[in-house]
Design an enzyme around this catalytic site. Sequence first.
Site, short mmCIF file in Angstrom:
data_model
loop_
_atom_site.label_atom_id
_atom_site.label_comp_id
_atom_site.label_asym_id
_atom_site.label_seq_id
_atom_site.Cartn_x
_atom_site.Cartn_y
_atom_site.Cartn_z
N ASN A 103 3.00 -7.37 8.53
CA ASN A 103 3.31 -8.77 8.22
C ASN A 103 2.58 -9.73 9.14
O ASN A 103 2.24 -9.39 10.28
CB ASN A 103 4.82 -8.99 8.31
CG ASN A 103 5.58 -8.12 7.33
OD1 ASN A 103 5.02 -7.64 6.35
ND2 ASN A 103 6.86 -7.90 7.59
N ASP A 105 3.92 -12.95 9.62
CA ASP A 105 4.85 -14.07 9.75
C ASP A 105 5.42 -14.28 11.15
O ASP A 105 6.08 -15.28 11.41
CB ASP A 105 6.00 -13.94 8.74
CG ASP A 105 6.69 -12.57 8.80
OD1 ASP A 105 6.86 -12.01 9.90
OD2 ASP A 105 7.05 -12.05 7.72
N HIS A 120 -2.34 -6.91 10.78
CA HIS A 120 -3.07 -7.92 10.00
C HIS A 120 -3.08 -9.29 10.67
O HIS A 120 -3.35 -10.29 10.01
CB HIS A 120 -2.48 -8.01 8.59
CG HIS A 120 -2.57 -6.72 7.83
ND1 HIS A 120 -1.68 -6.33 6.86
CD2 HIS A 120 -3.48 -5.70 7.92
CE1 HIS A 120 -2.02 -5.15 6.38
NE2 HIS A 120 -3.11 -4.74 7.02
N CYS A 152 -12.42 -28.29 13.44
CA CYS A 152 -12.29 -28.39 14.89
C CYS A 152 -12.74 -29.76 15.37
O CYS A 152 -13.82 -30.24 15.00
CB CYS A 152 -13.14 -27.30 15.54
SG CYS A 152 -13.16 -27.30 17.33
N CYS A 155 -16.16 -29.27 17.59
CA CYS A 155 -17.49 -28.94 17.05
C CYS A 155 -17.62 -29.18 15.55
O CYS A 155 -18.72 -29.09 15.00
CB CYS A 155 -17.86 -27.50 17.39
SG CYS A 155 -16.96 -26.26 16.42
N THR A 193 8.11 -1.23 3.21
CA THR A 193 6.70 -1.07 2.87
C THR A 193 6.53 0.03 1.84
O THR A 193 7.23 1.05 1.88
CB THR A 193 5.84 -0.76 4.10
OG1 THR A 193 4.48 -0.53 3.69
CG2 THR A 193 6.35 0.44 4.87
N SER A 194 5.61 -0.18 0.91
CA SER A 194 5.37 0.80 -0.15
C SER A 194 4.65 2.04 0.35
O SER A 194 4.62 3.07 -0.32
CB SER A 194 4.54 0.16 -1.26
OG SER A 194 3.25 -0.19 -0.78
N ASN A 218 13.91 1.51 2.02
CA ASN A 218 13.25 0.75 0.96
C ASN A 218 14.22 0.55 -0.19
O ASN A 218 15.17 1.33 -0.35
CB ASN A 218 12.00 1.49 0.45
CG ASN A 218 10.74 1.12 1.22
OD1 ASN A 218 10.49 -0.05 1.52
ND2 ASN A 218 9.94 2.12 1.55
#
Length: 249
Positions: A103, A105, A120, A152, A155, A193-194, A218
């Site tokens: 996740n 989050d 991730h 930004c 830059c 999770t799968s 699950n």
Amino acid sequence: MDEASLEKAAGLLARSKTAIALTGAGISVASGVPDFRSPGGLWDRYDPMAVATTTALDRAPRQVWEFLLDAISVIGPAKPNPAHAALARLEAAGRLAGIVTQNIDGLHQAAGSKNVIEFHGGMERYFCMGCGRAHAPEAALSLTRADIPWRCEACGAVVRPDIVFFGEAIPLDALDKSGQLALAADLIIVAGTSGEVAPANLLPREVRARGGTVVEINLTESALTGLADVSIFAAAETALPALAERALS
């Protein structure tokens, strides 16, 4: 929720010396963060290849940021639910060595978990693609469609979240740390999770290959059900607090 499966899982967890957890989108649904892949999720409304790749960031940054604004509107207000709190409680009690999550989050950290490995990345960090300057996540919450793509101030290059887009590699640090956790673990809790996305789905197999135990939580059967020693088919926000309560009593 099957009481016999819950009791068996709690006994295994109580007797384990080094337990870890692998979590996916299902653990955050009760926090209001739907699985991107589920019906009505973001991938129903967006083509991932058009809005979640570095190529898209280079060629169509506004289009990418339209998607990111939708993601932020869901993830930004989300709060940890009882599933996140249960894992934090297990860690604080010395019963959980760490969490590997797919996740983005940040809800495990918000719940108080300390050793969280994000495969991730996370939406609570932003950086400039040009100069690398870090940007405050609070600023992302106030962005409107008139402000995108976020650029930004230093830059002028596009700012992006510190998440793994499609085609990007899992951070080496995350791979190394998760591998160390799996190597030391004698039990892994797989929740929400799968089990279909690599390389995260390899962790339960690594633990099992060395004689460890796999506990699955699950709503329905997954790609890991056949591997699991115990499967609890229930919502994570219900099953994890019950599991923690029994294992710590």
